[in-house]
Design a protein around this motif. Structure first.
Motif, PDB file in Angstrom:
ATOM      1  N   PRO A 160      73.199  17.684  34.339  1.00 57.92           N
ATOM      2  CA  PRO A 160      74.465  17.021  34.684  1.00 57.92           C
ATOM      3  C   PRO A 160      75.668  17.721  34.062  1.00 57.92           C
ATOM      4  O   PRO A 160      75.691  18.017  32.874  1.00 57.92           O
ATOM      5  N   SER A 164      79.805  14.351  35.356  1.00 62.50           N
ATOM      6  CA  SER A 164      78.904  14.165  36.491  1.00 62.50           C
ATOM      7  C   SER A 164      78.594  12.672  36.598  1.00 62.50           C
ATOM      8  O   SER A 164      78.361  12.009  35.582  1.00 62.50           O
ATOM      9  N   ALA A 182      76.722  15.717  39.953  1.00 62.20           N
ATOM     10  CA  ALA A 182      76.915  17.159  40.067  1.00 62.20           C
ATOM     11  C   ALA A 182      76.233  17.870  38.905  1.00 62.20           C
ATOM     12  O   ALA A 182      76.255  17.408  37.768  1.00 62.20           O
TER      13      ALA A 182
END
Length: 189
Positions: A160, A164, A182
């Motif tokens: 991460p 994120s 993300a």
């Protein structure tokens, strides 16, 4: 099922293994915290968090503050979603090497003075009880939850990025992974 957002803290002013064991956010991290707030507030009303929870560490608290302020709620501190506990026998200088070693293996194989597989179970149990909540946490703690939900024993289920946002759902007892946040292009910073 209610939504739950698991957010990694923004970029800290120093990296793990640095001189400050509880750094706050740098300027980029502060901008990331505001961007996370904006994303969370852009959710449809039914999915928007109404509560904000944070690890006790400063980088998480500072990442959580813009969201809490926008929602008009306090930041609730929860040590369960804090950093992975370091063995008591290790110095601050030894922690980075210990973490790198842990990242290579499984939860049951982490060298330490506690049961790290039980630690990740505690995180998942705590998260399952938190409906409509934004939880600001750490790289390893997020991996603890995600790896458990994916049914894998590897410590690193994914990487991460800073801020994120991993989306989960809960009915108050069970937890389900909706979408991983993300991923970072590089390793842990």
């Amino acid at each position: 099922m209610a939504r739950l957002y698991l957010i990694r803290h923004g970029r800290p002013s120093s990296t793990w293994g640095g001189h400050d064991d509880d750094p706050g956010l740098d300027e980029a991290g502060q901008a990331q915290a505001r961007a996370a707030r904006d994303w969370l507030l852009s959710r449809p009303q039914i999915e928007r968090p109404g509560l904000v929870v944070s690890s006790p560490l400063r980088r998480c608290r500072e990442t959580a503050e813009p969201t809490a302020a926008a929602l008009g709620v306090p930041v609730e501190i929860d040590p369960v979603v804090g950093e992975i506990p370091t063995p008591k026998s290790l110095s601050a200088e030894q922690r980075p090497a210990w973490l790198r070693q842990a990242f290579q293996g499984t939860w049951g194989a982490i060298d330490g003075d506690m049961d790290y597989d039980a630690w990740r179970s505690d995180i998942v149990a705590s998260l399952a009880q938190r409906a409509n909540t934004a939880v600001f946490s750490h790289y390893v703690a997020i991996n603890a939850a995600v790896s458990r939900l994916l049914g894998v024993d590897q410590v690193l289920a994914f990487r991460p990025d800073h801020t994120s946002i991993t989306v989960l759902e809960t009915d108050g007892e069970t937890l389900r992974l909706v979408e991983k946040g993300a991923e970072a292009a590089t390793g842990v910073l």
